[in-house]
Scaffold this motif. Structure first.
Motif, PDB file in Angstrom:
ATOM      1  N   GLU A 284      19.423  53.092  49.632  1.00  0.00           N
ATOM      2  CA  GLU A 284      20.822  52.943  49.266  1.00  0.00           C
ATOM      3  C   GLU A 284      21.521  54.291  49.173  1.00  0.00           C
ATOM      4  O   GLU A 284      20.912  55.314  48.848  1.00  0.00           O
ATOM      5  CB  GLU A 284      20.972  52.196  47.932  1.00  0.00           C
ATOM      6  CG  GLU A 284      20.409  52.905  46.741  1.00  0.00           C
ATOM      7  CD  GLU A 284      20.713  52.174  45.430  1.00  0.00           C
ATOM      8  OE1 GLU A 284      21.474  51.180  45.452  1.00  0.00           O
ATOM      9  OE2 GLU A 284      20.196  52.608  44.388  1.00  0.00           O
TER      10      GLU A 284
ATOM     11  N   SER B 134      25.428  59.486  47.189  1.00  0.00           N
ATOM     12  CA  SER B 134      26.600  60.357  47.182  1.00  0.00           C
ATOM     13  C   SER B 134      26.665  61.143  48.492  1.00  0.00           C
ATOM     14  O   SER B 134      25.659  61.279  49.193  1.00  0.00           O
ATOM     15  CB  SER B 134      26.519  61.330  45.996  1.00  0.00           C
ATOM     16  OG  SER B 134      27.675  62.139  45.907  1.00  0.00           O
TER      17      SER B 134
ATOM     18  N   LEU C  37      32.014  61.336  47.711  1.00  0.00           N
ATOM     19  CA  LEU C  37      31.952  59.894  47.463  1.00  0.00           C
ATOM     20  C   LEU C  37      30.715  59.615  46.627  1.00  0.00           C
ATOM     21  O   LEU C  37      29.701  60.317  46.754  1.00  0.00           O
ATOM     22  CB  LEU C  37      31.851  59.105  48.767  1.00  0.00           C
ATOM     23  CG  LEU C  37      33.071  59.051  49.694  1.00  0.00           C
ATOM     24  CD1 LEU C  37      32.689  58.321  50.985  1.00  0.00           C
ATOM     25  CD2 LEU C  37      34.234  58.365  49.006  1.00  0.00           C
ATOM     26  N   TYR C  38      30.818  58.596  45.790  1.00  0.00           N
ATOM     27  CA  TYR C  38      29.684  58.196  44.960  1.00  0.00           C
ATOM     28  C   TYR C  38      29.513  56.679  45.003  1.00  0.00           C
ATOM     29  O   TYR C  38      30.490  55.932  45.081  1.00  0.00           O
ATOM     30  CB  TYR C  38      29.899  58.609  43.512  1.00  0.00           C
ATOM     31  CG  TYR C  38      29.950  60.110  43.295  1.00  0.00           C
ATOM     32  CD1 TYR C  38      31.157  60.794  43.292  1.00  0.00           C
ATOM     33  CD2 TYR C  38      28.774  60.827  43.086  1.00  0.00           C
ATOM     34  CE1 TYR C  38      31.201  62.165  43.103  1.00  0.00           C
ATOM     35  CE2 TYR C  38      28.804  62.198  42.883  1.00  0.00           C
ATOM     36  CZ  TYR C  38      30.021  62.861  42.895  1.00  0.00           C
ATOM     37  OH  TYR C  38      30.057  64.225  42.696  1.00  0.00           O
ATOM     38  N   ALA C  39      28.271  56.259  44.910  1.00  0.00           N
ATOM     39  CA  ALA C  39      28.013  54.847  44.686  1.00  0.00           C
ATOM     40  C   ALA C  39      28.511  54.483  43.296  1.00  0.00           C
ATOM     41  O   ALA C  39      28.462  55.304  42.366  1.00  0.00           O
ATOM     42  CB  ALA C  39      26.521  54.565  44.800  1.00  0.00           C
ATOM     43  N   ASP C  40      28.973  53.264  43.146  1.00  0.00           N
ATOM     44  CA  ASP C  40      29.483  52.832  41.840  1.00  0.00           C
ATOM     45  C   ASP C  40      28.422  52.962  40.747  1.00  0.00           C
ATOM     46  O   ASP C  40      28.742  53.260  39.597  1.00  0.00           O
ATOM     47  CB  ASP C  40      29.950  51.380  41.918  1.00  0.00           C
ATOM     48  CG  ASP C  40      31.255  51.232  42.695  1.00  0.00           C
ATOM     49  OD1 ASP C  40      31.562  50.094  43.092  1.00  0.00           O
ATOM     50  OD2 ASP C  40      31.948  52.247  42.903  1.00  0.00           O
ATOM     51  N   SER C  41      27.180  52.761  41.123  1.00  0.00           N
ATOM     52  CA  SER C  41      26.092  52.767  40.128  1.00  0.00           C
ATOM     53  C   SER C  41      25.848  54.157  39.527  1.00  0.00           C
ATOM     54  O   SER C  41      25.224  54.267  38.472  1.00  0.00           O
ATOM     55  CB  SER C  41      24.803  52.258  40.767  1.00  0.00           C
ATOM     56  OG  SER C  41      24.449  53.063  41.885  1.00  0.00           O
TER      57      SER C  41
ATOM     58  N   LYS D  96      28.486  56.705  39.602  1.00  0.00           N
ATOM     59  CA  LYS D  96      29.768  57.354  39.353  1.00  0.00           C
ATOM     60  C   LYS D  96      29.902  57.700  37.875  1.00  0.00           C
ATOM     61  O   LYS D  96      29.626  56.874  37.004  1.00  0.00           O
ATOM     62  CB  LYS D  96      30.898  56.424  39.793  1.00  0.00           C
ATOM     63  CG  LYS D  96      32.180  57.121  40.166  1.00  0.00           C
ATOM     64  CD  LYS D  96      33.149  56.137  40.812  1.00  0.00           C
ATOM     65  CE  LYS D  96      32.695  55.685  42.179  1.00  0.00           C
ATOM     66  NZ  LYS D  96      33.677  54.803  42.847  1.00  0.00           N
TER      67      LYS D  96
ATOM     68  N   ASN E  76      28.903  56.920  54.327  1.00  0.00           N
ATOM     69  CA  ASN E  76      28.053  56.392  53.258  1.00  0.00           C
ATOM     70  C   ASN E  76      27.037  55.386  53.770  1.00  0.00           C
ATOM     71  O   ASN E  76      26.524  54.573  53.009  1.00  0.00           O
ATOM     72  CB  ASN E  76      28.902  55.784  52.143  1.00  0.00           C
ATOM     73  CG  ASN E  76      29.732  54.606  52.614  1.00  0.00           C
ATOM     74  OD1 ASN E  76      29.710  54.251  53.787  1.00  0.00           O
ATOM     75  ND2 ASN E  76      30.463  54.009  51.711  1.00  0.00           N
TER      76      ASN E  76
END
Length: 123
Positions: free
Chosen positions: A46, A49, A59-63, A65, A105
């Motif tokens: 997965e 970032s 950019l970051y994954a929501d998990s 951030k 991403n």
């Protein structure tokens, strides 16, 4: 072409911090967007970032951030991932990846990968 070597993984208690580093070879480091991905046992790889060539876009994954911060030092050919407030679900092998110019991403869009560094989070 670029070669990537990750370091900084290890065992940490939940709530703790680690900083991963990824050192790159080559004289054109600043033309590559750099990303971090992770893969836990039995799970798909997965996105975590990514940072743009100059470092101005991330950019970051929501998990992750608000807990993880990606940065790069083009003078040292190195990208970092500062991981704070670690949770057991952050445990995985973390991979550094590179692609020319633009951020992305999706792992399939990164042609260059490191060997990975293990992060273990104890509860």
């Amino acid at each position: 072409q670029v070669q990537l070597v990750e370091s900084g993984g290890g065992l940490v208690q939940a709530g703790g911090s680690l900083r991963l580093s990824c050192a790159a070879s080559g004289r054109t480091f600043n033309s590559y967007a750099l990303g971090w991905f992770r893969q836990a046992p039995g799970k798909e790889r997965e996105f975590v970032s990514v940072i743009s060539t100059g470092g101005s876009s991330t950019l970051y994954a929501d998990s992750v951030k608000g807990r993880f911060t990606i940065s790069r030092d083009n003078a040292k050919n190195t990208v970092y991932l500062q991981m704070n407030s670690l949770k057991p679900e952050d445990a995985a092998i973390y991979y550094c990846a590179a692609r020319k110019f633009t951020i992305a991403n999706v792992g399939a869009q990164f042609p260059y990968w490191g060997q990975g560094t293990q992060v273990t989070v104890s509860s």
